[in-house]
Write a protein that holds these residues in place. Structure first.
Motif, PDB file in Angstrom:
ATOM      1  N   THR A 142       0.818  -1.215   0.000  1.00  0.00           N
ATOM      2  CA  THR A 142       0.000   0.000   0.000  1.00  0.00           C
ATOM      3  C   THR A 142       0.851   1.264   0.000  1.00  0.00           C
ATOM      4  O   THR A 142       0.318   2.357  -0.189  1.00  0.00           O
ATOM      5  N   GLU A 143       2.151   1.115   0.203  1.00  0.00           N
ATOM      6  CA  GLU A 143       3.037   2.276   0.086  1.00  0.00           C
ATOM      7  C   GLU A 143       3.070   2.766  -1.354  1.00  0.00           C
ATOM      8  O   GLU A 143       3.073   3.980  -1.616  1.00  0.00           O
ATOM      9  N   LEU A 144       3.092   1.831  -2.314  1.00  0.00           N
ATOM     10  CA  LEU A 144       3.156   2.192  -3.733  1.00  0.00           C
ATOM     11  C   LEU A 144       1.840   2.011  -4.463  1.00  0.00           C
ATOM     12  O   LEU A 144       1.663   2.546  -5.562  1.00  0.00           O
ATOM     13  N   LEU A 145       0.911   1.224  -3.902  1.00  0.00           N
ATOM     14  CA  LEU A 145      -0.371   0.951  -4.571  1.00  0.00           C
ATOM     15  C   LEU A 145      -1.555   1.305  -3.657  1.00  0.00           C
ATOM     16  O   LEU A 145      -2.439   0.482  -3.419  1.00  0.00           O
ATOM     17  N   PRO A 146      -1.607   2.543  -3.167  1.00  0.00           N
ATOM     18  CA  PRO A 146      -2.691   2.899  -2.240  1.00  0.00           C
ATOM     19  C   PRO A 146      -4.069   2.902  -2.896  1.00  0.00           C
ATOM     20  O   PRO A 146      -5.059   2.522  -2.273  1.00  0.00           O
TER      21      PRO A 146
END
Length: 489
Positions: free
Chosen positions: A134-138
């Protein structure tokens, strides 16, 4: 020399016997039924063939948007959470895990295979509890329960050329029809003014290490030529030569095409060459697209909330966001299959430097596509597919530092996802070992993946065939394949 004689001079042995079998078959039929009944049977058979194919059963998906990440996304950095690997930093991958498996020449000569754990933060999303980067694909995390997550795909191909060919066509050897061509052949068009199969190649923000791709990936192979993908360009005319030359009005183009089509019809009726029939259809499609494509590609009238949904990059031709928005417009107008290629996922080095840019390109547009299709009532019958041709290794290729590492090709396990079109939203399929190196539960070969996609489109993959070189050829090939029911809602 007459046209027929000239054609026969270059006729292949296979074409000759194919043509001859009809005469022999008719003679045999006449001897059994008599002339009158034989003519009725032949006419009935021709009518059935001319009516076109239809699905074997009611399809869940009427159209497909396939988002291919060229190069092979790193599964353990995106979808296959392995927190235990942090304790293995810079330790060698155990020989018992690799077990002598085949490596590429890029790492086969390495003295060590140092573990490079993912540096990104994962969290559980949705009611399904999917562990996601979720850091890169929120944005994608907000759609977790709409997505069917698959973490156990595998293939025999270890290099890009055979791997991407196998993923697109079911075979590592080039020259076979791709999935989009099979869908076009089976389902046909819902809009006579647009192709049934469209391809776009999106330009990534980071262009550090792009893989070469070409039109062979959207070829119709041995299927009729009109089922090949039509490539839309991001600059200039969307399709080459779609506009009339200066000083040539549409009426002149229409008369020219009428003359060409009349000649081609004479040729086709005389020699029955299928390529001539393809040419007739393509000329007519090109003429109709002169009216339909300019309206299609003019996104200036899209409301502001759409750009807020897809992101400002959607305004820029050639970006992934713009291509995905265009895919929605195409499917909305009846295109059966849209394929988008997004390059630069071949992360042999600089994963930390490249992965954020790649994810920023695709995260918001992919989530936007799901939300957009849902608000238009198209999500339930539009299948979205996301993934690459294979995965990446947990060990680093070359050197390993805390800020820089690379990952080699890994065909033994990789992750993909599907959404809409009858896919089982919120389902998490398959498990890998603690190194994301071997599959330990629910393996999913790409043959099974293809069989499942065809099932969602209403086809029994064993019966969906085309006669080629004496065989009933099919997308899933000659080895056994199965429909994975767990992936279907």
């Amino acid at each position: 020399m007459s046209l027929l004689a000239d054609h026969n001079l270059f006729e292949t042995r296979r074409q000759f016997f194919s043509r001859g079998k009809n005469a022999l078959g008719y003679a045999a039929l006449t001897s059994l039924l008599g002339e009158g009944l034989a003519r009725q049977a032949t006419a009935s058979s021709s009518g059935a063939a001319a009516s076109g194919l239809g699905p074997h059963f009611a399809p869940k998906a009427k159209r497909v948007i396939y988002l291919h990440m060229v190069g092979g996304p790193s599964q353990m950095d995106l979808f296959d959470y392995k927190p235990g690997m942090r304790e293995w930093y810079d330790k060698d991958l155990p020989a018992s895990i690799r077990n002598g498996q085949r490596l590429t020449t890029m790492t086969s000569g390495q003295a060590r295979f140092p573990i490079a754990p993912s540096k990104y933060e994962f969290s559980q999303v949705g009611q399904c509890g999917m562990w996601l980067n979720t850091e890169l694909l929120p944005h994608l995390g907000t759609c977790a329960d709409d997505i069917c997550w698959m973490r156990s795909l595998h293939t025999e191909a270890i290099n890009h050329e055979p791997a991407i060919t196998a993923m697109q066509t079911g075979n590592q050897i080039t020259g076979r029809p791709c999935l989009g061509s099979w869908a076009s052949y089976g389902l046909g068009s819902m809009n006579q003014n647009l192709p049934s199969f469209v391809v776009m190649v999106a330009t990534p923000t980071n262009r550090e290490q792009e893989q070469a791709i070409s039109s062979r990936l959207w070829s119709s192979g041995f299927l009729p030529g009109e089922h090949a993908g039509v490539s839309f360009r991001s600059k200039g005319d969307p399709i080459l030569f779609i506009n009339n030359p200066p000083g040539v009005p549409s009426s002149v183009r229409r008369r020219t095409l009428d003359g060409l089509n009349a000649l081609n019809e004479l040729n086709y009726n005389l020699v029955g060459d299928p390529e001539t029939h393809t040419r007739i259809k393509q000329y007519e499609m090109a003429f109709r697209m002169q009216a339909s494509v300019p309206e299609l590609t003019d996104i200036s009238k899209e409301p502001e909330h759409i750009y807020k949904l897809y992101g400002e990059e959607a305004r820029k031709p050639g970006t992934f966001a713009n291509s995905v928005l265009m895919a929605r417009r195409l499917t909305e107008r009846g295109v059966r299959f849209v394929q988008i290629y997004h390059n630069n996922w071949d992360h042999h080095s600089n994963v930390n430097g490249r992965m954020p840019a790649q994810c920023k390109d695709v995260d918001q547009p992919c989530a936007a596509l799901i939300h957009d299709l849902k608000q238009r009532g198209m999500f339930d019958d539009t299948l979205i597919i996301w993934g690459g041709e294979f995965g990446r290794t947990i060990y680093s290729q070359g050197g390993l530092t805390k800020t820089n590492y690379g990952r080699d090709h890994h065909p033994r396990c990789f992750s993909m996802w599907m959404a809409g079109g009858g896919a089982a939203g919120g389902h998490i399929h398959g498990e890998t070992d603690e190194f994301s190196y071997n599959i330990v539960k629910d393996p999913l070969h790409i043959r099974d993946f293809h069989a499942t996609i065809l099932n969602l489109l209403g086809y029994n993959h064993d019966r969906f065939t085309f006669k080629f070189q004496g065989l009933d050829s099919k997308l899933t090939g000659v080895e056994p394949a199965r429909v994975v029911k767990e992936l279907i809602a």
